[in-house]
Scaffold this active site. Sequence first.
Site, PDB file in Angstrom:
ATOM      1  N   HIS A 135      -9.534   1.084   4.526  1.00 13.40           N
ATOM      2  CA  HIS A 135      -8.258   1.124   5.391  1.00 13.40           C
ATOM      3  C   HIS A 135      -8.610   2.209   6.510  1.00 13.40           C
ATOM      4  CE1 HIS A 135      -4.380   2.364   6.447  1.00 13.40           C
ATOM      5  NE2 HIS A 135      -3.812   1.271   5.646  1.00 13.40           N
ATOM      6  N   ASN A 178       0.876  -1.075   0.014  1.00 16.19           N
ATOM      7  CA  ASN A 178       0.072  -0.148   0.021  1.00 16.19           C
ATOM      8  C   ASN A 178       0.878   1.235  -0.085  1.00 16.19           C
ATOM      9  OD1 ASN A 178      -1.662   1.956   0.510  1.00 16.19           O
ATOM     10  ND2 ASN A 178      -2.431   1.401   2.687  1.00 16.19           N
ATOM     11  N   TRP A 179       1.214   1.730  -1.155  1.00 12.87           N
ATOM     12  CA  TRP A 179       2.081   3.091  -1.158  1.00 12.87           C
ATOM     13  C   TRP A 179       1.356   4.248  -0.748  1.00 12.87           C
ATOM     14  CZ3 TRP A 179       4.241   2.634  -7.226  1.00 12.87           C
ATOM     15  CH2 TRP A 179       4.727   1.452  -7.173  1.00 12.87           C
ATOM     16  N   LYS A 180       0.003   4.164  -0.353  1.00 13.36           N
ATOM     17  CA  LYS A 180      -0.602   5.471   0.257  1.00 13.36           C
ATOM     18  C   LYS A 180      -0.276   6.618  -0.514  1.00 13.36           C
ATOM     19  CE  LYS A 180       0.119   3.453   4.911  1.00 13.36           C
ATOM     20  NZ  LYS A 180      -0.006   3.567   6.269  1.00 13.36           N
ATOM     21  N   GLY A 237       2.056   2.189  10.851  1.00 12.03           N
ATOM     22  CA  GLY A 237       2.992   3.296  10.440  1.00 12.03           C
ATOM     23  C   GLY A 237       3.643   3.652  11.757  1.00 12.03           C
ATOM     24  N   GLU A 295      -7.116   4.636   7.591  1.00 13.22           N
ATOM     25  CA  GLU A 295      -6.850   5.973   7.294  1.00 13.22           C
ATOM     26  C   GLU A 295      -8.082   6.805   6.377  1.00 13.22           C
ATOM     27  OE1 GLU A 295      -2.845   5.515   5.505  1.00 13.22           O
ATOM     28  OE2 GLU A 295      -2.189   5.123   7.422  1.00 13.22           O
ATOM     29  N   SER A 305       3.108  -2.327  10.295  1.00  6.81           N
ATOM     30  CA  SER A 305       4.547  -2.404  10.584  1.00  6.81           C
ATOM     31  C   SER A 305       5.150  -3.677  10.393  1.00  6.81           C
ATOM     32  CB  SER A 305       4.901  -1.812  12.222  1.00  6.81           C
ATOM     33  OG  SER A 305       4.429  -0.578  12.311  1.00  6.81           O
ATOM     34  N   GLY A 342       2.787  -0.833   4.234  1.00  8.34           N
ATOM     35  CA  GLY A 342       2.786   0.357   4.071  1.00  8.34           C
ATOM     36  C   GLY A 342       4.328   0.798   3.876  1.00  8.34           C
ATOM     37  N   GLY A 343       4.810   1.199   4.808  1.00  9.64           N
ATOM     38  CA  GLY A 343       6.294   1.938   4.781  1.00  9.64           C
ATOM     39  C   GLY A 343       7.166   0.774   4.135  1.00  9.64           C
ATOM     40  N   GLU A 375      -5.583  -5.211  10.360  1.00  9.77           N
ATOM     41  CA  GLU A 375      -4.477  -4.027  10.708  1.00  9.77           C
ATOM     42  C   GLU A 375      -4.874  -3.530  11.994  1.00  9.77           C
ATOM     43  OE1 GLU A 375      -2.773  -2.746   6.751  1.00  9.77           O
ATOM     44  OE2 GLU A 375      -4.320  -1.598   7.143  1.00  9.77           O
TER      45      GLU A 375
HETATM   46  C1  PEP Z   1      -0.808  -0.022   5.850  1.00 14.80           C
HETATM   47  O1  PEP Z   1      -0.760   1.262   5.310  1.00 14.80           O
HETATM   48  O2  PEP Z   1      -1.676  -0.817   5.626  1.00 14.80           O
HETATM   49  C2  PEP Z   1       0.247  -0.394   6.781  1.00 14.80           C
HETATM   50  C3  PEP Z   1       0.099  -1.572   7.371  1.00 14.80           C
HETATM   51  O3  PEP Z   1       1.270   0.701   6.751  1.00 14.80           O
HETATM   52  P1  PEP Z   1       2.642   0.224   7.687  1.00 14.80           P
HETATM   53  O4  PEP Z   1       3.406  -1.136   7.196  1.00 14.80           O
HETATM   54  O5  PEP Z   1       3.624   1.326   7.441  1.00 14.80           O
HETATM   55  O6  PEP Z   1       2.526   0.208   9.135  1.00 14.80           O
END
Ligand code: PEP
Length: 252
Positions: A98, A10-12, A174, A100, A214, A235-236, A168
């Site tokens: 998500h 997920n590049w956001k 994050g 967010e 994470s 994500g990251g 999640e």
């Molecule tokens: C996400 O955006 O779905 C996510 C899990 O982010 P991260 O891996 O950065 O925690």
Amino acid sequence: MGRKPLIAGNWKMNGLKADGLALAKGVAAKLKGEPGLACELLVCPPFTLIAAVADAVAGSGVAVGGQDCHAKVSGAHTGDTSPAMLVDAGCSYVILGHSERRTDHGETDALVKAKAIAAHAASLKAIVCIGETLVQRDAGQTIAVNQTQLRGSWPEGGAAENTVIAYEPVWAIGTGRVATPEQAQEVHAAIRAELGQIIGAAEAAKVRILYGGSMKPDNAAQLIALPDVDGGLIGGAALKVEDFWAIAKSCG
Ligand code: PEP
């Protein structure tokens, strides 16, 4: 159970064209060098990059997804993107609900469900996200919150072939704070059991439930090895080819 793990990036809201293309091509090149990879790979770029990324990874086996879609087919919805538009741009998946989106845009379970139904109608696979906040976890509400979100967000017609769940925990997204294997397995098993009440145990056993929050190269293997964890929504760590690939390789 024959569930092939899915590693989804997920590049956001990150990346301009040059960054996105380099990342997508890097992932595709890795997969080309290892066609027998044990998991399926998916990248979910921002809307502006979907078409270019889809072109860049065409034929590589890397799937492309959107990060959201509208529940309607078309019409007066300024700034929104329909499921068919995602398909047209090269997507086969879409992330829905998500945390967010739920926080920033007030998305409810009912809206997530409507979007998933619309996504299916356009032949997109839906990745439905659920997860508790830290306050809810500390209050002992983790399982109940996830059961409620699952029941509210799971679409009619949902099945293993068209729907993936992403668990999640909001407190892990994050933050660098990852769920322990015990915490993750407990919730994943509870989600699968609840799903069994909705679609039957046999079908629930085939549905992929991703962990997100994470996930990194150094913790992915132990999470993905858990009995009810079928990959990750990342994500990251999905923004670096080497990290994303290392997580993919954790699938065995
Ligand atoms: C996400 O955006 O779905 C996510 C899990 O982010 P991260 O891996 O950065 O925690």
